[in-house]
Write a protein that holds these residues in place. Sequence first.
Motif, PDB file in Angstrom:
ATOM      1  N   TYR A   1       0.862  -1.182   0.000  1.00  0.00           N
ATOM      2  CA  TYR A   1       0.000   0.000   0.000  1.00  0.00           C
ATOM      3  C   TYR A   1       0.900   1.235   0.000  1.00  0.00           C
ATOM      4  N   THR A   2       0.615   2.156  -0.908  1.00  0.00           N
ATOM      5  CA  THR A   2       1.428   3.363  -0.986  1.00  0.00           C
ATOM      6  C   THR A   2       0.686   4.536  -0.352  1.00  0.00           C
ATOM      7  N   ARG A   3       1.449   5.507   0.070  1.00  0.00           N
ATOM      8  CA  ARG A   3       0.855   6.713   0.634  1.00  0.00           C
ATOM      9  C   ARG A   3       0.227   7.589  -0.453  1.00  0.00           C
ATOM     10  N   SER A   4       0.509   7.269  -1.700  1.00  0.00           N
ATOM     11  CA  SER A   4      -0.095   7.982  -2.824  1.00  0.00           C
ATOM     12  C   SER A   4      -1.370   7.296  -3.309  1.00  0.00           C
ATOM     13  N   GLN A   5      -1.960   6.420  -2.472  1.00  0.00           N
ATOM     14  CA  GLN A   5      -3.276   5.821  -2.697  1.00  0.00           C
ATOM     15  C   GLN A   5      -3.295   4.754  -3.794  1.00  0.00           C
ATOM     16  N   PHE A   6      -2.235   3.988  -3.917  1.00  0.00           N
ATOM     17  CA  PHE A   6      -2.209   2.883  -4.869  1.00  0.00           C
ATOM     18  C   PHE A   6      -1.966   1.577  -4.110  1.00  0.00           C
ATOM     19  N   GLU A   7      -2.465   0.487  -4.676  1.00  0.00           N
ATOM     20  CA  GLU A   7      -2.147  -0.860  -4.219  1.00  0.00           C
ATOM     21  C   GLU A   7      -1.226  -1.492  -5.254  1.00  0.00           C
ATOM     22  N   VAL A   8      -0.117  -2.006  -4.800  1.00  0.00           N
ATOM     23  CA  VAL A   8       0.886  -2.554  -5.711  1.00  0.00           C
ATOM     24  C   VAL A   8       1.046  -4.040  -5.411  1.00  0.00           C
ATOM     25  N   TYR A   9       0.931  -4.861  -6.443  1.00  0.00           N
ATOM     26  CA  TYR A   9       1.148  -6.297  -6.326  1.00  0.00           C
ATOM     27  C   TYR A   9       2.458  -6.656  -7.023  1.00  0.00           C
ATOM     28  N   THR A  10       3.332  -7.332  -6.315  1.00  0.00           N
ATOM     29  CA  THR A  10       4.580  -7.805  -6.880  1.00  0.00           C
ATOM     30  C   THR A  10       5.041  -9.001  -6.056  1.00  0.00           C
ATOM     31  N   THR A  11       6.249  -9.438  -6.251  1.00  0.00           N
ATOM     32  CA  THR A  11       6.794 -10.552  -5.477  1.00  0.00           C
ATOM     33  C   THR A  11       8.066 -10.103  -4.776  1.00  0.00           C
ATOM     34  N   ILE A  12       8.486 -10.869  -3.794  1.00  0.00           N
ATOM     35  CA  ILE A  12       9.720 -10.543  -3.075  1.00  0.00           C
ATOM     36  C   ILE A  12      10.908 -10.599  -4.024  1.00  0.00           C
ATOM     37  N   ALA A  13      10.885 -11.567  -4.932  1.00  0.00           N
ATOM     38  CA  ALA A  13      11.993 -11.688  -5.885  1.00  0.00           C
ATOM     39  C   ALA A  13      12.037 -10.509  -6.854  1.00  0.00           C
ATOM     40  N   TYR A  14      10.870 -10.000  -7.262  1.00  0.00           N
ATOM     41  CA  TYR A  14      10.811  -8.877  -8.194  1.00  0.00           C
ATOM     42  C   TYR A  14      11.026  -7.527  -7.507  1.00  0.00           C
ATOM     43  N   LEU A  15      10.847  -7.465  -6.204  1.00  0.00           N
ATOM     44  CA  LEU A  15      10.815  -6.184  -5.501  1.00  0.00           C
ATOM     45  C   LEU A  15      12.050  -5.321  -5.739  1.00  0.00           C
TER      46      LEU A  15
ATOM     47  N   GLN B   1      -0.113   9.792 -12.557  1.00  0.00           N
ATOM     48  CA  GLN B   1      -0.631  11.062 -12.055  1.00  0.00           C
ATOM     49  C   GLN B   1      -0.636  12.121 -13.141  1.00  0.00           C
ATOM     50  N   GLU B   2       0.304  12.032 -14.072  1.00  0.00           N
ATOM     51  CA  GLU B   2       0.276  12.960 -15.215  1.00  0.00           C
ATOM     52  C   GLU B   2      -0.965  12.749 -16.067  1.00  0.00           C
ATOM     53  N   ASP B   3      -1.477  11.515 -16.068  1.00  0.00           N
ATOM     54  CA  ASP B   3      -2.708  11.208 -16.801  1.00  0.00           C
ATOM     55  C   ASP B   3      -3.941  11.373 -15.915  1.00  0.00           C
ATOM     56  N   HIS B   4      -3.755  12.067 -14.769  1.00  0.00           N
ATOM     57  CA  HIS B   4      -4.843  12.353 -13.822  1.00  0.00           C
ATOM     58  C   HIS B   4      -5.401  11.061 -13.210  1.00  0.00           C
ATOM     59  N   ILE B   5      -4.573  10.059 -13.039  1.00  0.00           N
ATOM     60  CA  ILE B   5      -4.947   8.818 -12.344  1.00  0.00           C
ATOM     61  C   ILE B   5      -4.286   8.858 -10.978  1.00  0.00           C
ATOM     62  N   THR B   6      -5.072   8.970  -9.933  1.00  0.00           N
ATOM     63  CA  THR B   6      -4.531   9.185  -8.588  1.00  0.00           C
ATOM     64  C   THR B   6      -4.738   7.997  -7.660  1.00  0.00           C
ATOM     65  N   SER B   7      -5.274   6.904  -8.154  1.00  0.00           N
ATOM     66  CA  SER B   7      -5.465   5.718  -7.313  1.00  0.00           C
ATOM     67  C   SER B   7      -5.663   4.512  -8.212  1.00  0.00           C
ATOM     68  N   GLY B   8      -5.686   3.358  -7.587  1.00  0.00           N
ATOM     69  CA  GLY B   8      -5.938   2.143  -8.339  1.00  0.00           C
ATOM     70  C   GLY B   8      -4.965   1.039  -7.972  1.00  0.00           C
ATOM     71  N   VAL B   9      -4.994  -0.020  -8.760  1.00  0.00           N
ATOM     72  CA  VAL B   9      -4.169  -1.197  -8.527  1.00  0.00           C
ATOM     73  C   VAL B   9      -3.069  -1.246  -9.570  1.00  0.00           C
ATOM     74  N   ILE B  10      -1.850  -1.441  -9.114  1.00  0.00           N
ATOM     75  CA  ILE B  10      -0.698  -1.576 -10.002  1.00  0.00           C
ATOM     76  C   ILE B  10      -0.135  -2.982  -9.813  1.00  0.00           C
ATOM     77  N   LYS B  11      -0.048  -3.718 -10.882  1.00  0.00           N
ATOM     78  CA  LYS B  11       0.537  -5.056 -10.820  1.00  0.00           C
ATOM     79  C   LYS B  11       1.879  -5.022 -11.532  1.00  0.00           C
ATOM     80  N   MET B  12       2.909  -5.378 -10.780  1.00  0.00           N
ATOM     81  CA  MET B  12       4.273  -5.345 -11.291  1.00  0.00           C
ATOM     82  C   MET B  12       4.842  -6.755 -11.201  1.00  0.00           C
ATOM     83  N   LEU B  13       4.404  -7.583 -12.133  1.00  0.00           N
ATOM     84  CA  LEU B  13       4.885  -8.966 -12.207  1.00  0.00           C
ATOM     85  C   LEU B  13       5.690  -9.090 -13.499  1.00  0.00           C
ATOM     86  N   GLU B  14       5.381 -10.098 -14.328  1.00  0.00           N
ATOM     87  CA  GLU B  14       6.059 -10.136 -15.622  1.00  0.00           C
ATOM     88  C   GLU B  14       5.707  -8.903 -16.450  1.00  0.00           C
ATOM     89  N   VAL B  15       4.431  -8.479 -16.321  1.00  0.00           N
ATOM     90  CA  VAL B  15       3.945  -7.310 -17.044  1.00  0.00           C
ATOM     91  C   VAL B  15       3.483  -6.282 -16.026  1.00  0.00           C
TER      92      VAL B  15
END
Length: 304
Positions: free
Chosen positions: A198-212, A227-241
């Motif tokens: 969980y980020t203080r900028s209101q996003f949820e980030v999914y990743t793995t310990i190995a990818y971190l 945020q440049e695209d006026h997106i201030t929240s949501g889910v970010i998945k940082m896996l293979e993609v």
Amino acid sequence: MSEDRKVPALPAVPKPRARTNRKLLIFLFIFFAILLVILFFQSSLSRVSAIEVQGNELMASEAIGQASQIAVGDRFFAVSSATIQQRIASMPMIKSAEVKKHFPGIIRIAVEEFPKVAFQIAADGKKQAVLADGAVVQLAAGSSIPLDMPILTGWTDGDPNKAALCKVLGEIPESALSDISEIKPDPSESYPDKIKLYTRSQFEVYTTIAYLPEKIDNLPAYIASLQEDHITSGVIKMLEVEYHAPFDPNEEPKTDKDASASQKTGNSTSSPNPDTNKDGGKATAKPTTKPTAKPTPKETVKPS
């Protein structure tokens, strides 16, 4: 024969000096040397007079002194510095130790503790600091948790993934973790070491310990581009993609396989076209169309 022609008498040859005096001096020297050594080891000069501990912030100096197995009054030359150093370095929370002896009787111990990488709240409500080696330190009453470090929730003691996470966090600069407020385990069949941040900028980030270690460097720029695209929240998945999706409380949680399938089939308004990354062989999504201003996209894909 006249007396004038008599051979003069030769001078008397001196007798060799007796070696008794030299042997006596050597014996006396050895005797007094042994006596001085005995008196030295019986005196306070041969004892430990002070133990100085430096560099410790979390561990008490008394605990480090006990681990060294040396106390004031012990023989100064009984134990080597290397032995004391090895004893202290084997302690939890101690990253390295250096021991130096200073005559007469002073032992200086300089320690380096593992850094604090996160905090957690115990079952009894007490605040604890978590170190890079996975050790836990109780915070003093009234201490507050810094706002620039993450809090670990949902982890169990003895979890190997938690120990691995702490080790990884210890290798990441503190500035890269300043936006992370909380880290929870979120294992799946595809990713046993998957975590949710969980980020203080209101996003949820999914990743793995190995990818971190790799993904955490890209996260600030990724969030900034959203945020440049006026997106201030949501889910970010940082896996293979790497991709972003808005919060949807009515949507069933997707598995990692579903997310990958959605990414491949392009179920988003940005219509990503997967490309093959020659360096890592991973697919990266490239937007081919730009979403309109008003419609809310189901997923907004960003290139990794």
